[in-house]
Write an enzyme that holds these catalytic residues in place. Structure first.
Site, short mmCIF file in Angstrom:
data_model
loop_
_atom_site.label_atom_id
_atom_site.label_comp_id
_atom_site.label_asym_id
_atom_site.label_seq_id
_atom_site.Cartn_x
_atom_site.Cartn_y
_atom_site.Cartn_z
N LYS A 1 4.53 3.30 39.34
CA LYS A 1 4.72 2.81 40.62
C LYS A 1 6.27 2.97 41.36
O LYS A 1 6.31 3.29 42.36
CB LYS A 1 4.20 1.43 40.87
CG LYS A 1 2.57 1.44 40.93
CD LYS A 1 1.82 0.42 41.30
CE LYS A 1 0.39 0.31 41.17
NZ LYS A 1 -0.29 -0.92 41.44
N HIS B 1 -1.01 -7.17 31.69
CA HIS B 1 -0.64 -7.57 33.14
C HIS B 1 -1.35 -9.16 33.10
O HIS B 1 -0.80 -10.04 33.50
CB HIS B 1 -1.68 -6.79 33.94
CG HIS B 1 -1.37 -5.34 34.00
ND1 HIS B 1 -1.91 -4.51 34.78
CD2 HIS B 1 -0.25 -4.77 33.49
CE1 HIS B 1 -1.30 -3.22 34.41
NE2 HIS B 1 -0.15 -3.41 34.03
N1 LIG Z 1 -3.45 -6.85 41.83
C1 LIG Z 1 -4.63 -6.37 41.27
O1 LIG Z 1 -5.32 -7.41 40.80
C2 LIG Z 1 -5.45 -5.09 41.37
C3 LIG Z 1 -6.64 -4.68 40.89
C4 LIG Z 1 -7.05 -3.55 41.09
C5 LIG Z 1 -6.33 -2.49 41.59
N2 LIG Z 1 -5.16 -2.66 42.06
C6 LIG Z 1 -4.11 -1.86 42.58
O2 LIG Z 1 -4.94 -1.39 43.72
C7 LIG Z 1 -4.94 0.13 43.93
C8 LIG Z 1 -6.11 0.86 43.95
O3 LIG Z 1 -7.00 0.36 43.06
P1 LIG Z 1 -8.64 0.69 42.81
O4 LIG Z 1 -9.02 -0.14 41.75
O5 LIG Z 1 -9.07 0.12 44.18
O6 LIG Z 1 -8.75 2.11 42.65
P2 LIG Z 1 -10.12 2.84 42.40
O7 LIG Z 1 -11.35 2.16 42.92
O8 LIG Z 1 -10.20 2.77 40.82
O9 LIG Z 1 -9.87 4.53 42.99
C9 LIG Z 1 -9.56 4.49 44.30
C10 LIG Z 1 -9.46 5.96 44.59
O10 LIG Z 1 -8.72 6.97 43.81
C11 LIG Z 1 -9.43 8.23 43.85
N3 LIG Z 1 -8.96 8.91 42.87
C12 LIG Z 1 -9.13 8.90 41.44
N4 LIG Z 1 -8.85 9.99 40.78
C13 LIG Z 1 -8.53 10.89 41.85
C14 LIG Z 1 -7.88 12.07 41.69
N5 LIG Z 1 -7.91 12.68 40.54
N6 LIG Z 1 -7.86 12.88 42.84
C15 LIG Z 1 -8.20 12.27 43.99
N7 LIG Z 1 -8.60 11.04 44.03
C16 LIG Z 1 -8.73 10.40 42.86
C17 LIG Z 1 -10.93 7.84 44.04
O11 LIG Z 1 -11.46 8.76 44.50
P3 LIG Z 1 -13.18 9.27 44.31
O12 LIG Z 1 -13.95 8.28 44.82
O13 LIG Z 1 -13.01 10.56 44.81
O14 LIG Z 1 -13.05 9.31 42.79
C18 LIG Z 1 -10.88 6.61 44.90
O15 LIG Z 1 -11.10 6.81 46.29
C19 LIG Z 1 -3.93 0.58 42.52
O16 LIG Z 1 -2.77 0.80 42.97
C20 LIG Z 1 -4.25 -0.59 41.62
O17 LIG Z 1 -3.09 -0.76 40.68
C21 LIG Z 1 -4.45 -4.19 41.96
#
Ligand SMILES: NC(=O)c1ccc[n+]([C@@H]2O[C@H](COP(=O)([O-])OP(=O)(O)OC[C@H]3O[C@@H](n4cnc5c(N)ncnc54)[C@H](OP(=O)(O)O)[C@@H]3O)[C@@H](O)[C@H]2O)c1
Length: 314
Positions: free
Chosen positions: A140, A272
């Site tokens: 990040k 984490h």
């Molecule tokens: N603080 C916390 O507790 C916490 C918890 C979870 C996440 N986060 C953060 O929140 C953010 C989002 O996480 P999330 O869990 O919401 O993500 P996620 O649901 O795992 O994925 C988000 C998106 O990434 C896309 N993606 C994955 N691989 C790809 C690729 N190769 N090319 C294009 N698109 C791709 C997916 O598209 P497709 O649908 O097409 O696969 C999906 O739309 C991250 O920065 C994460 O670190 C924080």
């Protein structure tokens, strides 16, 4: 006359947080574009989700990180780009793909603000984080460096702990449904953390995109009533179910030893939890000049409290 609302592009809009960002952007009246990759195959759920966005007024765009022009063309349509690409190793971790998006935003030259995929612990505070979980923060920070060097205006959002992961599991890694019998405390269970409903993270994020007070700043989403220790979260749950849980505890040393037995993706997540629950990394600093706190900026938002969030598990 009120300034016109920014047009917004959401990248990663089909994700866990991304779909909430799409919903919040539409609800706030922004023209909302959702970039999705062409390789959908026969993922019927994803197609239905995209169609539901379209039905609510979003514009769907096909684009790929492997196709620079598709990214440039998409960002040229909007004022603000929000990326919520995956960054959780037990799902997938694609944070560095955003370097391509930075490239496209730089070339397009029209974007007034970029919000990269962060939404958790502030990576700038994690330079001493442990291996292997530090990769999340390091990657990040690489994205931050690239966008700042490209002089792209930005807002970083620190959403602290996603409630679904942390409250769902009473702060126990690997669990997302609260037990009515037993909880394992991480150490003494006393360091405070900060829990935020993912829909609130999306709402505060959308509030911030047109706000001059958040330009080139980190927005910390730290709702005061949701700054609680694991013990306090457990007490809230016990009150809701009308029953005391049987408690055990895992020491720091035992936690770290057990972590070494896990596969890489699990170890990243456990690192984490270690920093949050044993070290209190979310609450052991003051927000300085480079940051602002969301619930102070937007006191009109009635955020979801921990107790309200936990009622859904009854
Ligand atoms: N603080 C916390 O507790 C916490 C918890 C979870 C996440 N986060 C953060 O929140 C953010 C989002 O996480 P999330 O869990 O919401 O993500 P996620 O649901 O795992 O994925 C988000 C998106 O990434 C896309 N993606 C994955 N691989 C790809 C690729 N190769 N090319 C294009 N698109 C791709 C997916 O598209 P497709 O649908 O097409 O696969 C999906 O739309 C991250 O920065 C994460 O670190 C924080």
């Amino acid at each position: 006359m009120a300034a016109e609302k920014s047009k917004v592009l959401i990248v990663g809009g089909t994700g866990y947080l991304g779909k909430r960002l799409v919903k919040a952007s539409l609800a706030a009246g922004h023209q909302t574009y959702v970039l999705h990759r062409p390789e959908i195959g026969v993922d019927i759920d994803k197609v239905q989700l995209l169609l539901s966005f379209k039905h609510q007024g979003a514009h769907l765009l096909t684009g790929s990180f492997d196709d620079h022009h598709s990214l440039v063309n998409a960002v040229k349509l909007v004022d603000v780009v929000i990326c919520a690409i995956s960054g959780v190793h037990i799902r997938t971790h694609q944070i560095l793909l955003q370097l391509k998006l930075v490239h496209a935003i730089k070339e397009a030259g029209n974007v007034k603000r970029f919000l990269p995929s962060e939404f958790g612990t502030d990576p700038a505070k994690m330079d001493k984080a442990m291996e292997p979980g530090r990769i999340t923060f390091d990657d990040k920070m690489k994205v931050r460096k690239a966008l700042e060097e490209a002089r792209i205006p930005y807002t970083y959002v620190s959403g602290n702990c996603f409630a679904g992961y942390f409250l769902g599991g009473l702060c126990q890694p690997g669990q997302i449904l609260p037990s009515k019998d037993h909880v394992e405390l991480l150490g003494d269970g006393n360091p405070p953390a900060i829990y935020v409903d993912e829909d609130d993270i999306a709402m505060y994020t959308i509030k911030a995109i047109d706000d001059p007070r958040t330009l080139n700043k980190t927005v910390y989403i730290s709702p005061p009533k949701n700054i609680l220790s694991q013990r306090q979260v457990v007490e809230i749950w016990e009150k809701l179910i009308g029953k005391e849980l049987h408690k055990s505890s895992i020491s720091k040393e035992e936690f770290l030893a057990a972590m070494k037995e896990q596969d890489y993706a699990e170890q990243v997540g456990l690192t984490h939890y270690y920093h949050v629950c044993y070290e209190g990394c979310l609450t052991n600093f003051e927000i300085g000049d480079g940051g602002v706190e969301a619930s102070k900026l937007y006191p009109e938002i009635n955020y979801t409290t921990v107790e309200q969030y936990m009622r859904r598990y009854l």
